[in-house]
Motif scaffolding. Structure first.
Motif, PDB file in Angstrom:
ATOM      1  N   GLU A   1       0.834  -1.214   0.000  1.00 41.39           N
ATOM      2  CA  GLU A   1       0.000   0.000   0.000  1.00 41.39           C
ATOM      3  C   GLU A   1       0.858   1.250   0.000  1.00 41.39           C
ATOM      4  O   GLU A   1       0.623   2.184  -0.767  1.00 41.39           O
ATOM      5  N   GLU A   2       1.819   1.263   0.882  1.00 46.33           N
ATOM      6  CA  GLU A   2       2.678   2.437   1.011  1.00 46.33           C
ATOM      7  C   GLU A   2       3.469   2.683  -0.267  1.00 46.33           C
ATOM      8  O   GLU A   2       3.623   3.827  -0.706  1.00 46.33           O
ATOM      9  N   ARG A   3       3.960   1.613  -0.857  1.00 45.01           N
ATOM     10  CA  ARG A   3       4.736   1.766  -2.088  1.00 45.01           C
ATOM     11  C   ARG A   3       3.908   2.391  -3.182  1.00 45.01           C
ATOM     12  O   ARG A   3       4.354   3.284  -3.901  1.00 45.01           O
ATOM     13  N   ILE A   4       2.697   1.890  -3.330  1.00 48.84           N
ATOM     14  CA  ILE A   4       1.858   2.389  -4.413  1.00 48.84           C
ATOM     15  C   ILE A   4       1.476   3.835  -4.175  1.00 48.84           C
ATOM     16  O   ILE A   4       1.503   4.660  -5.096  1.00 48.84           O
ATOM     17  N   ALA A   5       1.165   4.167  -2.939  1.00 43.53           N
ATOM     18  CA  ALA A   5       0.842   5.557  -2.618  1.00 43.53           C
ATOM     19  C   ALA A   5       2.021   6.449  -3.011  1.00 43.53           C
ATOM     20  O   ALA A   5       1.857   7.497  -3.637  1.00 43.53           O
ATOM     21  N   MET A   6       3.201   5.997  -2.647  1.00 44.80           N
ATOM     22  CA  MET A   6       4.407   6.760  -2.936  1.00 44.80           C
ATOM     23  C   MET A   6       4.588   6.952  -4.441  1.00 44.80           C
ATOM     24  O   MET A   6       4.850   8.063  -4.913  1.00 44.80           O
TER      25      MET A   6
ATOM     26  N   VAL B   1      -4.651  13.667  -1.911  1.00 42.61           N
ATOM     27  CA  VAL B   1      -3.194  13.640  -1.851  1.00 42.61           C
ATOM     28  C   VAL B   1      -2.711  13.515  -0.403  1.00 42.61           C
ATOM     29  O   VAL B   1      -1.762  12.793  -0.118  1.00 42.61           O
ATOM     30  N   LYS B   2      -3.385  14.207   0.496  1.00 41.74           N
ATOM     31  CA  LYS B   2      -2.975  14.160   1.900  1.00 41.74           C
ATOM     32  C   LYS B   2      -2.981  12.737   2.429  1.00 41.74           C
ATOM     33  O   LYS B   2      -2.028  12.289   3.060  1.00 41.74           O
ATOM     34  N   ALA B   3      -4.072  12.048   2.144  1.00 42.13           N
ATOM     35  CA  ALA B   3      -4.183  10.679   2.635  1.00 42.13           C
ATOM     36  C   ALA B   3      -3.098   9.806   2.004  1.00 42.13           C
ATOM     37  O   ALA B   3      -2.494   8.969   2.683  1.00 42.13           O
TER      38      ALA B   3
ATOM     39  N   ALA C   1       2.083   7.023   2.541  1.00 39.95           N
ATOM     40  CA  ALA C   1       3.439   6.788   2.038  1.00 39.95           C
ATOM     41  C   ALA C   1       4.499   7.206   3.046  1.00 39.95           C
ATOM     42  O   ALA C   1       5.681   6.967   2.848  1.00 39.95           O
ATOM     43  N   ASP C   2       4.065   7.853   4.140  1.00 39.11           N
ATOM     44  CA  ASP C   2       5.014   8.371   5.109  1.00 39.11           C
ATOM     45  C   ASP C   2       5.958   9.336   4.404  1.00 39.11           C
ATOM     46  O   ASP C   2       7.165   9.346   4.610  1.00 39.11           O
TER      47      ASP C   2
END
Lengths: 245, 245
Positions: free
Chosen positions: B153-158, B224-226, B231-232
């Motif tokens: 999840e984090e990777r994709i957000a990033m 974008v905020k979320a 993504a930290d």
DNA sequence: CGACGTGTTGATCTCTCTCAATTAGAGTGG
DNA sequence: CCACTCTAATTGAGAGAGATCAACACGTCG
């Protein structure tokens, strides 16, 4: 303790540094501010630090890293004697990564604008810096391939081979009696995107199979061929990957 | 079809290219050999190819990648208009990575030794090249952090955030109406070290939560905020990671 | 001697992968 | 206009590599 001049720099004999004239050395010398001696596990550059100067690693080991806010850390690459540090950060900008020593280490400290000075006064040194930077990127590329697509075993085999080669290139015997290996298993884990426990188990498995040995802070290669096969490392005559058309 | 001169290069308005004099442009012009137009999914540089020239991407999207011999592929980074291609390979050496187009694209082709020429004749351009190279490395650094330490999840957000920012910077409306997004899910997977299936599931999850939308080859940011929180991703005023100790 | 850092090993747990099948759209040819 | 094919996206189910949790061993050091 005396300051080392560029003329007597221990790095000069390395292939990469052979080609420069005395004048160019003087030029580099003039940008050099001082030497910095640090102990193991000290922080040279903090993540997010601004205005960090430019360094060259004279001796010892260090590494570049980034962390997430909850502490997860990724080591981007390991730094050995001769490596440049700090070209990445745009001047006046925050460092995008931290740098920490692994062993006692000596750095050459250069003025922040030495980068521009060198380019201006010696295009050939400037070209060299571009090249060094590009080369460092290709090391990161390699790691990214490992972390993204190789299994834990493959990653570790790859890391051992690459670090061994780099360290061996710095010694006279070419690694015949092993090379210094100052990484803890935590460093290996953080460099390969693995957990500490799984790193340990995988490392032991390879060691039990007789592929390598790590003891007393030294790395000995026992079966480079097997390691290279594991890592799917081509080079040395093996064919490159076949285009999948 | 006419050849574009550097003077009328579409990239000139970009911040990075603003600072150069007419003479410097002429200099670049003199190294330019020709333009190259390619279609989507064509290979510009083969992995392991020797003597590839130097390119600049004038328009369109492409990516650098490496593969293992069994076909596993890692995309190293995505290339957008203005990016340099081929600095990594030492002259006369084999390319350590391949480059493939994602969309129809136009490249400027430069002589292999343009790199050295530019350094020699215009230190300020040389400096710029060093800087561009260092900047590209920092993109790879970011990806390595993602692939090594972030969850799917984090990777994709990033990835969505970074690609959106880069693509938006190239358009007048700053991405208000979305940006072109020519990647297939397979490309995303290969860029993030994930499987195709898991990439799809994760992407859908984020989309269903209203964080973004991809349709008809365009990417729209909904929250974008979320995404940044996921993504930290610090920056924009959020504090950098706290030094652990 | 106790505290601490590093390495080691076993036992779960879970995130992500692999396998399989289906849908939807675009292009092709009869 | 309608099969037929191909590619990309989608979803479910089961399997597995690697993560997390927990203990313990060993050496160093104050």
């Amino acid at each position: 303790m005396s300051v080392i001049t560029c003329r007597e720099c221990p790095l000069r004999p390395l292939p990469l540094f052979l080609t420069h004239s005395t004048e160019e050395l003087e030029l580099v010398q003039s940008s050099k501010q001082r030497e910095l001696r640090m102990q193991a596990e000290e922080i040279l550059i903090h993540e997010g630090q601004t205005d960090a100067p430019l360094y060259t690693l004279l001796s010892g080991w260090a590494f570049r890293f980034k962390t997430l806010s909850d502490g997860r850390r990724q080591i981007l690459n390991f730094l050995l004697a001769g490596d440049f540090i700090g070209v990445q950060q745009k001047m006046g900008d925050a460092a995008a990564h931290g740098v920490t020593t692994l062993t006692d280490a000596v750095f050459c400290v250069f003025k922040r604008d030495a980068l521009w000075d060198l380019h201006r006064k010696s295009p050939s040194m400037g070209f060299n810096i571009t090249w060094l930077t590009a080369h460092e990127e290709s090391l990161v590329d390699d790691t990214l391939l490992s972390v993204g697509r190789r299994s834990a075993e493959e990653r570790i085999a790859m890391l051992l081979i690459l670090l061994f080669k780099r360290a061996a290139a710095l010694q006279a015997d070419g690694g015949a009696n092993g090379v210094p290996f100052p990484l803890t298993q935590q460093h290996i884990a953080d460099g390969l995107g693995l957990s500490l426990v799984h790193t340990n188990k995988t490392l032991r498995k390879l060691e039990r199979r007789g592929l390598h040995r790590i003891s007393d802070g030294r790395l000995y290669m026992r079966d480079v061929k097997a390691l290279a096969r594991l890592a799917d490392l081509y080079g040395d005559g093996r064919p490159p990957p076949r285009p999948l058309v």
